[in-house]
Design a protein around this motif. Sequence first.
Motif, mmCIF file in Angstrom:
data_model
loop_
_atom_site.group_PDB
_atom_site.id
_atom_site.type_symbol
_atom_site.label_atom_id
_atom_site.label_comp_id
_atom_site.label_asym_id
_atom_site.label_seq_id
_atom_site.Cartn_x
_atom_site.Cartn_y
_atom_site.Cartn_z
ATOM 1 N N ALA A 11 0.866 -1.183 0.000
ATOM 2 C CA ALA A 11 0.000 0.000 0.000
ATOM 3 C C ALA A 11 0.895 1.224 0.000
ATOM 4 C CB ALA A 11 -0.913 0.004 1.216
ATOM 5 N N VAL A 12 0.414 2.297 -0.647
ATOM 6 C CA VAL A 12 1.185 3.536 -0.708
ATOM 7 C C VAL A 12 0.278 4.698 -0.322
ATOM 8 C CG1 VAL A 12 2.610 5.041 -2.148
ATOM 9 C CG2 VAL A 12 2.633 2.570 -2.532
ATOM 10 N N VAL A 13 0.776 5.551 0.570
ATOM 11 C CA VAL A 13 0.030 6.708 1.066
ATOM 12 C C VAL A 13 0.683 7.971 0.521
ATOM 13 C CG1 VAL A 13 -0.726 7.937 3.124
ATOM 14 C CG2 VAL A 13 -0.457 5.453 3.191
ATOM 15 N N PHE A 14 -0.136 8.849 -0.084
ATOM 16 C CA PHE A 14 0.366 10.114 -0.611
ATOM 17 C C PHE A 14 -0.241 11.335 0.081
ATOM 18 C CE2 PHE A 14 0.825 7.279 -4.295
ATOM 19 C CZ PHE A 14 2.147 7.504 -4.623
ATOM 20 N N SER A 15 -1.499 11.255 0.485
ATOM 21 C CA SER A 15 -2.200 12.442 0.988
ATOM 22 C C SER A 15 -1.594 12.921 2.298
ATOM 23 C CB SER A 15 -3.689 12.154 1.177
ATOM 24 O OG SER A 15 -3.897 11.333 2.301
ATOM 25 N N LYS A 16 -1.517 14.230 2.429
ATOM 26 C CA LYS A 16 -0.880 14.811 3.615
ATOM 27 C C LYS A 16 -1.637 14.485 4.898
ATOM 28 C CE LYS A 16 1.713 18.256 1.239
ATOM 29 N NZ LYS A 16 2.323 19.561 1.294
ATOM 30 N N ILE A 17 -2.951 14.409 4.824
ATOM 31 C CA ILE A 17 -3.724 14.083 6.029
ATOM 32 C C ILE A 17 -3.409 12.669 6.502
ATOM 33 C CG2 ILE A 17 -6.049 13.744 6.949
ATOM 34 C CD1 ILE A 17 -5.268 16.698 6.544
ATOM 35 N N ASN A 18 -3.417 11.710 5.594
ATOM 36 C CA ASN A 18 -3.093 10.334 5.989
ATOM 37 C C ASN A 18 -1.621 10.191 6.373
ATOM 38 O OD1 ASN A 18 -5.628 9.095 5.893
ATOM 39 N ND2 ASN A 18 -5.485 8.823 3.687
ATOM 40 N N LEU A 19 -0.734 10.912 5.696
ATOM 41 C CA LEU A 19 0.671 10.884 6.097
ATOM 42 C C LEU A 19 0.822 11.390 7.529
ATOM 43 C CD1 LEU A 19 2.552 12.107 2.898
ATOM 44 C CD2 LEU A 19 2.617 9.829 3.919
ATOM 45 N N PHE A 22 -0.561 8.747 10.045
ATOM 46 C CA PHE A 22 0.253 7.542 10.238
ATOM 47 C C PHE A 22 1.699 7.822 10.657
ATOM 48 C CE2 PHE A 22 -3.073 5.848 7.348
ATOM 49 C CZ PHE A 22 -3.562 4.874 8.203
ATOM 50 N N THR A 23 2.218 9.047 10.376
ATOM 51 C CA THR A 23 3.630 9.290 10.660
ATOM 52 C C THR A 23 3.894 10.486 11.570
ATOM 53 O OG1 THR A 23 4.028 10.773 8.780
ATOM 54 C CG2 THR A 23 4.245 8.382 8.382
ATOM 55 N N GLY A 24 2.942 11.397 11.695
ATOM 56 C CA GLY A 24 3.146 12.575 12.523
ATOM 57 C C GLY A 24 3.737 13.764 11.790
ATOM 58 N N THR A 25 3.890 13.678 10.486
ATOM 59 C CA THR A 25 4.398 14.789 9.686
ATOM 60 C C THR A 25 3.634 14.868 8.372
ATOM 61 O OG1 THR A 25 6.388 15.865 8.803
ATOM 62 C CG2 THR A 25 6.278 13.462 8.606
ATOM 63 N N MET A 26 3.555 16.076 7.803
ATOM 64 C CA MET A 26 2.792 16.296 6.566
ATOM 65 C C MET A 26 3.713 16.675 5.409
ATOM 66 S SD MET A 26 -0.497 18.397 7.987
ATOM 67 C CE MET A 26 -1.562 18.178 6.573
ATOM 68 N N GLN A 27 4.854 16.059 5.336
ATOM 69 C CA GLN A 27 5.822 16.395 4.294
ATOM 70 C C GLN A 27 5.391 15.890 2.924
ATOM 71 O OE1 GLN A 27 8.304 18.452 5.147
ATOM 72 N NE2 GLN A 27 7.195 18.338 7.067
ATOM 73 N N PHE A 110 -8.510 2.899 5.250
ATOM 74 C CA PHE A 110 -7.988 4.067 5.960
ATOM 75 C C PHE A 110 -9.093 4.771 6.733
ATOM 76 C CE2 PHE A 110 -3.964 5.026 3.248
ATOM 77 C CZ PHE A 110 -3.365 3.910 3.767
ATOM 78 N N CYS A 111 -10.258 4.882 6.125
ATOM 79 C CA CYS A 111 -11.389 5.522 6.821
ATOM 80 C C CYS A 111 -11.765 4.729 8.075
ATOM 81 C CB CYS A 111 -12.584 5.643 5.893
ATOM 82 S SG CYS A 111 -12.378 6.915 4.644
ATOM 83 N N ALA A 112 -11.738 3.413 7.979
ATOM 84 C CA ALA A 112 -12.074 2.574 9.132
ATOM 85 C C ALA A 112 -11.050 2.747 10.253
ATOM 86 C CB ALA A 112 -12.160 1.111 8.711
ATOM 87 N N VAL A 113 -9.780 2.823 9.907
ATOM 88 C CA VAL A 113 -8.735 3.010 10.908
ATOM 89 C C VAL A 113 -8.852 4.384 11.549
ATOM 90 C CG1 VAL A 113 -6.241 3.302 11.229
ATOM 91 C CG2 VAL A 113 -7.107 1.384 9.898
ATOM 92 N N ARG A 114 -9.062 5.408 10.736
ATOM 93 C CA ARG A 114 -9.133 6.775 11.258
ATOM 94 C C ARG A 114 -10.424 7.043 12.025
ATOM 95 N NH1 ARG A 114 -7.894 10.853 6.712
ATOM 96 N NH2 ARG A 114 -8.467 12.217 8.415
ATOM 97 N N ALA A 115 -11.428 6.203 11.877
ATOM 98 C CA ALA A 115 -12.703 6.389 12.584
ATOM 99 C C ALA A 115 -12.590 6.056 14.067
ATOM 100 C CB ALA A 115 -13.791 5.529 11.948
ATOM 101 N N ILE A 116 -11.603 5.263 14.433
ATOM 102 C CA ILE A 116 -11.393 4.887 15.836
ATOM 103 C C ILE A 116 -10.522 5.951 16.481
ATOM 104 C CG2 ILE A 116 -10.463 3.158 17.398
ATOM 105 C CD1 ILE A 116 -11.015 1.108 15.112
ATOM 106 N N LYS A 117 -11.066 6.628 17.475
ATOM 107 C CA LYS A 117 -10.375 7.744 18.120
ATOM 108 C C LYS A 117 -9.748 7.301 19.435
ATOM 109 C CE LYS A 117 -12.017 10.354 14.899
ATOM 110 N NZ LYS A 117 -11.321 10.381 13.658
ATOM 111 N N SER A 118 -8.564 7.844 19.689
ATOM 112 C CA SER A 118 -7.910 7.582 20.972
ATOM 113 C C SER A 118 -8.244 8.711 21.940
ATOM 114 C CB SER A 118 -6.381 7.510 20.762
ATOM 115 O OG SER A 118 -5.885 8.803 20.462
ATOM 116 N N GLU A 119 -7.856 8.536 23.195
ATOM 117 C CA GLU A 119 -8.041 9.593 24.180
ATOM 118 C C GLU A 119 -7.262 10.831 23.783
ATOM 119 O OE1 GLU A 119 -10.012 9.744 26.897
ATOM 120 O OE2 GLU A 119 -10.849 7.836 26.213
#
Length: 120
Positions: A11-19, A22-27, A110-119
């Motif tokens: 899988a390859v991620v390009f969008s800044k929001i998903n980057l 998943f990584t903590g940076t929007m480069q 990705f939507c399913a993963v991002r739908a689960i929110k942490s504290e």
Amino acid sequence: MDISSPEWEMAVVFSKINLYYFTGTMQDGMLIIPKHGETTLWVRRSYERALDESLFPNIESMNSFRDAAKSISGLPDTVYLETEVVPLALYQRFRKHFPFQSFKPIDPQFCAVRAIKSEY
């Protein structure tokens, strides 16, 4: 991915929001996620800033997709991509250096993963 698409290999991620998610940076760059192997964040610009912002363990610098392509051995026939947000021109530049046969959408996963929110 293993549940919804057990046949996936990369899988390859390009969008800044998903980057960022998943990584903590929007480069400007991409996150390559192989099923077997080490996930790598490839950064085109602001490599030093990515290192400062992110705790992601594997960050590499690239000038073009060619640099990242050199690190990939055994490219799968099908690559999972964000079909909702990747422009055609970006897809064509990527495919020039990563000559896979077809792609499938990874947006629902990705939507399913991002739908689960942490504290946090």
